[in-house]
Scaffold this motif. Structure first.
Motif, PDB file in Angstrom:
ATOM      1  N   TYR A  44      12.978  55.612  35.021  1.00 27.45           N
ATOM      2  CA  TYR A  44      12.626  54.855  35.613  1.00 27.45           C
ATOM      3  C   TYR A  44      13.594  54.475  36.996  1.00 27.45           C
ATOM      4  CZ  TYR A  44      11.215  50.048  37.089  1.00 27.45           C
ATOM      5  OH  TYR A  44      10.365  48.747  37.824  1.00 27.45           O
ATOM      6  N   GLY A  45      15.042  54.297  36.085  1.00 22.08           N
ATOM      7  CA  GLY A  45      16.147  53.924  37.086  1.00 22.08           C
ATOM      8  C   GLY A  45      16.408  55.235  38.118  1.00 22.08           C
ATOM      9  N   ASN A  46      16.360  56.385  37.614  1.00 21.88           N
ATOM     10  CA  ASN A  46      16.540  57.517  38.372  1.00 21.88           C
ATOM     11  C   ASN A  46      15.750  57.519  39.542  1.00 21.88           C
ATOM     12  OD1 ASN A  46      19.066  58.279  37.308  1.00 21.88           O
ATOM     13  ND2 ASN A  46      17.800  59.380  35.772  1.00 21.88           N
ATOM     14  N   LEU A  47      14.387  57.166  39.253  1.00 27.02           N
ATOM     15  CA  LEU A  47      13.365  57.147  40.259  1.00 27.02           C
ATOM     16  C   LEU A  47      13.570  56.307  41.475  1.00 27.02           C
ATOM     17  CD1 LEU A  47      10.081  57.629  37.971  1.00 27.02           C
ATOM     18  CD2 LEU A  47      10.653  59.164  39.987  1.00 27.02           C
ATOM     19  N   ILE A  48      13.902  55.073  40.937  1.00 25.49           N
ATOM     20  CA  ILE A  48      14.280  54.244  42.026  1.00 25.49           C
ATOM     21  C   ILE A  48      15.452  54.470  42.890  1.00 25.49           C
ATOM     22  CG2 ILE A  48      15.124  51.774  42.296  1.00 25.49           C
ATOM     23  CD1 ILE A  48      13.309  50.841  40.048  1.00 25.49           C
ATOM     24  N   ARG A  49      16.666  54.900  42.102  1.00 26.76           N
ATOM     25  CA  ARG A  49      17.789  55.241  42.877  1.00 26.76           C
ATOM     26  C   ARG A  49      17.846  56.562  43.515  1.00 26.76           C
ATOM     27  NH1 ARG A  49      19.659  53.179  38.135  1.00 26.76           N
ATOM     28  NH2 ARG A  49      20.136  55.096  37.229  1.00 26.76           N
TER      29      ARG A  49
ATOM     30  N   SER B 178      15.666  48.426  53.692  1.00 27.35           N
ATOM     31  CA  SER B 178      16.829  48.246  52.743  1.00 27.35           C
ATOM     32  C   SER B 178      16.458  47.324  51.693  1.00 27.35           C
ATOM     33  CB  SER B 178      18.006  47.445  53.545  1.00 27.35           C
ATOM     34  OG  SER B 178      18.383  48.202  54.671  1.00 27.35           O
ATOM     35  N   LEU B 179      16.913  47.791  50.456  1.00 28.17           N
ATOM     36  CA  LEU B 179      16.664  47.108  49.373  1.00 28.17           C
ATOM     37  C   LEU B 179      17.958  46.616  48.628  1.00 28.17           C
ATOM     38  CD1 LEU B 179      14.335  46.257  47.371  1.00 28.17           C
ATOM     39  CD2 LEU B 179      14.324  48.551  46.311  1.00 28.17           C
ATOM     40  N   LEU B 180      18.084  45.643  48.118  1.00 31.37           N
ATOM     41  CA  LEU B 180      19.264  45.053  47.369  1.00 31.37           C
ATOM     42  C   LEU B 180      19.082  45.189  46.020  1.00 31.37           C
ATOM     43  CD1 LEU B 180      20.282  41.788  49.372  1.00 31.37           C
ATOM     44  CD2 LEU B 180      21.325  44.166  49.570  1.00 31.37           C
ATOM     45  N   TYR B 181      19.837  45.733  45.182  1.00 31.77           N
ATOM     46  CA  TYR B 181      19.596  46.135  43.640  1.00 31.77           C
ATOM     47  C   TYR B 181      20.730  46.127  43.156  1.00 31.77           C
ATOM     48  CZ  TYR B 181      20.243  50.961  44.688  1.00 31.77           C
ATOM     49  OH  TYR B 181      20.703  52.097  45.422  1.00 31.77           O
ATOM     50  N   ASP B 182      20.844  46.202  41.590  1.00 30.47           N
ATOM     51  CA  ASP B 182      22.113  46.362  40.899  1.00 30.47           C
ATOM     52  C   ASP B 182      22.892  45.335  41.003  1.00 30.47           C
ATOM     53  OD1 ASP B 182      21.405  48.632  39.590  1.00 30.47           O
ATOM     54  OD2 ASP B 182      22.299  50.003  40.734  1.00 30.47           O
TER      55      ASP B 182
ATOM     56  N   PRO C 255       1.299  58.516  47.561  1.00 25.77           N
ATOM     57  CA  PRO C 255       2.010  57.555  48.565  1.00 25.77           C
ATOM     58  C   PRO C 255       2.896  56.661  48.108  1.00 25.77           C
ATOM     59  CG  PRO C 255      -0.422  57.495  48.992  1.00 25.77           C
ATOM     60  CD  PRO C 255      -0.246  58.234  47.332  1.00 25.77           C
ATOM     61  N   LEU C 256       3.928  56.471  48.887  1.00 23.35           N
ATOM     62  CA  LEU C 256       5.194  55.782  48.189  1.00 23.35           C
ATOM     63  C   LEU C 256       4.865  54.325  47.738  1.00 23.35           C
ATOM     64  CD1 LEU C 256       8.196  55.452  48.161  1.00 23.35           C
ATOM     65  CD2 LEU C 256       8.046  54.663  50.421  1.00 23.35           C
TER      66      LEU C 256
ATOM     67  N   ILE D 277      14.074  54.430  46.521  1.00 21.60           N
ATOM     68  CA  ILE D 277      15.057  53.779  47.749  1.00 21.60           C
ATOM     69  C   ILE D 277      15.432  54.549  48.737  1.00 21.60           C
ATOM     70  CG2 ILE D 277      17.199  52.700  47.947  1.00 21.60           C
ATOM     71  CD1 ILE D 277      16.729  51.363  45.162  1.00 21.60           C
ATOM     72  N   PRO D 278      15.621  55.995  48.640  1.00 14.80           N
ATOM     73  CA  PRO D 278      16.114  56.841  49.550  1.00 14.80           C
ATOM     74  C   PRO D 278      14.806  57.002  50.683  1.00 14.80           C
ATOM     75  CG  PRO D 278      17.066  57.845  47.735  1.00 14.80           C
ATOM     76  CD  PRO D 278      16.289  56.549  47.424  1.00 14.80           C
ATOM     77  N   GLU D 279      13.608  56.991  49.815  1.00 11.96           N
ATOM     78  CA  GLU D 279      12.353  57.152  50.874  1.00 11.96           C
ATOM     79  C   GLU D 279      12.266  55.969  51.477  1.00 11.96           C
ATOM     80  OE1 GLU D 279       8.917  58.756  49.037  1.00 11.96           O
ATOM     81  OE2 GLU D 279      10.154  60.078  47.761  1.00 11.96           O
ATOM     82  N   LEU D 280      12.504  54.782  51.087  1.00  7.83           N
ATOM     83  CA  LEU D 280      12.397  53.623  51.710  1.00  7.83           C
ATOM     84  C   LEU D 280      13.377  53.458  52.809  1.00  7.83           C
ATOM     85  CD1 LEU D 280      12.058  50.677  49.053  1.00  7.83           C
ATOM     86  CD2 LEU D 280      10.258  51.377  50.880  1.00  7.83           C
ATOM     87  N   GLU D 281      14.684  53.872  52.672  1.00  2.00           N
ATOM     88  CA  GLU D 281      15.511  53.889  53.687  1.00  2.00           C
ATOM     89  C   GLU D 281      15.226  54.767  54.783  1.00  2.00           C
ATOM     90  OE1 GLU D 281      19.233  54.940  51.336  1.00  2.00           O
ATOM     91  OE2 GLU D 281      19.525  52.394  50.700  1.00  2.00           O
TER      92      GLU D 281
END
Length: 179
Positions: A84-89, A102-106, A31-32, A93-97
């Protein structure tokens, strides 16, 4: 007498375990929010690794074997940090969107709490890491301490007469392990 070659280096073993934790975050069957928890566990484990084990390798009397192991450690951590970074990006994050979040990062994130106070949140982890700093291919806006300082100066200049509260995981100038 038992040969030391029969044993796996404990630090490489620690990182291997942490890789397995990271791999759980990449499993789409998990699960996400659990995947985010695995990322948090991975990060916490890595923080502890830096706090507990890296000083052993950076001491003045490090042997040639220690330095060789440190290079392996750097390589493993660099690879895992990219995962780690690739998993998030690319996944989380696409699954959250897709779910409407929305998530602010970078980037450094200033948030006005009221007309007098601005909260500035940033990731200061890379200041401390022994692995390579963000390069030209990175999505990180600040690729050096100078670029980071310039970005911070811009934020300060754009919020005159306001109290700025810097929030970061690690202190910027003390290079301490936790802030």
């Amino acid at each position: 007498m038992v040969s030391t070659t029969q044993f796996f280096n404990r630090d490489l073993s620690w990182l291997s375990f942490n890789e397995r934790v990271l791999s759980e975050a990449g499993r789409r069957s998990v699960p996400l929010m659990e995947r985010f928890r695995f990322l948090a566990i991975y990060s916490s484990n890595l923080d502890e690794f830096y706090r507990v084990r890296i000083p052993f390798y950076t001491r003045k009397k490090a042997t040639e074997d220690d330095l060789e192991t440190l290079e392996k450690i750097k390589s493993i951590i660099n690879r895992d940090q990219n995962i780690y970074g690739n998993l998030i990006r690319e996944q989380l994050i696409p699954e959250l969107e897709e779910r409407g979040y929305s998530l602010l990062y970078d980037s450094v994130i200033p948030v006005e709490l009221n007309e007098k106070v601005v909260l500035v949140m940033m990731d200061s982890q890379w200041f401390l890491n022994i692995h390579d700093k963000p390069g030209p291919e990175s999505s990180c806006e600040a690729r050096s301490i100078d670029e980071f300082a310039a970005e911070l100066k811009q934020i300060v200049a754009s919020h005159p007469n306001q109290l700025l509260v810097l929030v970061m995981h690690h202190p910027m100038y003390t290079y301490g392990v936790h802030g």
